[in-house]
Design a protein around this motif. Structure first.
Motif, short mmCIF file in Angstrom:
data_model
loop_
_atom_site.label_atom_id
_atom_site.label_comp_id
_atom_site.label_asym_id
_atom_site.label_seq_id
_atom_site.Cartn_x
_atom_site.Cartn_y
_atom_site.Cartn_z
N SER A 51 27.67 92.22 23.12
CA SER A 51 28.42 92.84 24.20
C SER A 51 28.14 94.34 24.26
O SER A 51 27.98 94.91 25.34
N LYS A 52 28.07 94.97 23.10
CA LYS A 52 27.79 96.40 23.03
C LYS A 52 26.37 96.69 23.53
O LYS A 52 26.13 97.71 24.19
N ALA A 53 25.44 95.79 23.26
CA ALA A 53 24.06 95.97 23.73
C ALA A 53 24.00 95.94 25.26
O ALA A 53 23.24 96.70 25.87
N LYS A 54 24.81 95.09 25.87
CA LYS A 54 24.84 95.03 27.34
C LYS A 54 25.36 96.34 27.92
O LYS A 54 24.82 96.85 28.89
N THR A 55 26.43 96.88 27.32
CA THR A 55 27.01 98.11 27.86
C THR A 55 26.08 99.30 27.65
O THR A 55 26.04 100.20 28.48
N THR A 92 21.64 101.45 15.98
CA THR A 92 22.23 102.12 17.13
C THR A 92 23.45 101.36 17.63
O THR A 92 24.50 101.95 17.93
N LEU A 93 23.32 100.05 17.73
CA LEU A 93 24.44 99.21 18.17
C LEU A 93 25.59 99.28 17.17
O LEU A 93 26.76 99.33 17.55
N LEU A 94 25.27 99.28 15.90
CA LEU A 94 26.31 99.29 14.87
C LEU A 94 27.08 100.61 14.85
O LEU A 94 28.29 100.62 14.64
N THR A 95 26.40 101.73 15.10
CA THR A 95 27.10 103.00 15.13
C THR A 95 28.01 103.10 16.36
O THR A 95 29.06 103.73 16.30
N ALA A 96 27.61 102.48 17.46
CA ALA A 96 28.43 102.52 18.68
C ALA A 96 29.57 101.50 18.63
O ALA A 96 30.53 101.62 19.38
N TYR A 97 29.49 100.54 17.74
CA TYR A 97 30.48 99.47 17.62
C TYR A 97 31.74 100.00 16.94
O TYR A 97 31.67 100.66 15.91
#
Length: 114
Positions: A51-55, A92-97
């Protein structure tokens, strides 16, 4: 060939395999499993990271896979679509999560600390 030479070659093979695997893109769940998350938590965090990758607009590489993150599918099962992400994209996704569940917070902290 001596035993010492065999041991050195074995170490070299293992190191080369580890570096080669690190360069290859993996699914989000397999990134988490490789870093020590258990399968049920890995699938939960991977769903949130999708979901974070889509955003964020991060698109991985599409491929087909014959097995799941926990076990292989039956022998003649059709291949399923899978998206693979590089290590940089995963981090990158994990830091934004920003997880809410305590166990997911612990997994995120453990991976980012390493």
């Amino acid at each position: 060939m001596t035993a010492a030479a065999r041991a050195r070659r074995s170490t070299l093979r293992q190191r080369a395999r580890a570096h080669r695997d690190a360069r290859r893109p993996h699914s989000l769940a397999s990134h988490l499993l490789a870093r020590g998350a258990n399968p049920s938590d890995a699938s939960g965090v991977a769903d949130a990271l999708h979901s974070k990758a889509k955003t964020l607009g991060i698109t991985g590489r599409r491929s087909l896979v014959c097995k799941t993150s926990t076990a292989k599918l039956p022998k003649r099962a059709p291949k399923r679509p899978c998206t693979r992400y590089t290590d940089r994209q995963f981090l990158t996704l994990l830091t934004a999560y920003n997880p809410r569940a305590a166990r997911f917070v612990a997994i995120r902290a453990h991976i980012l600390a390493a």
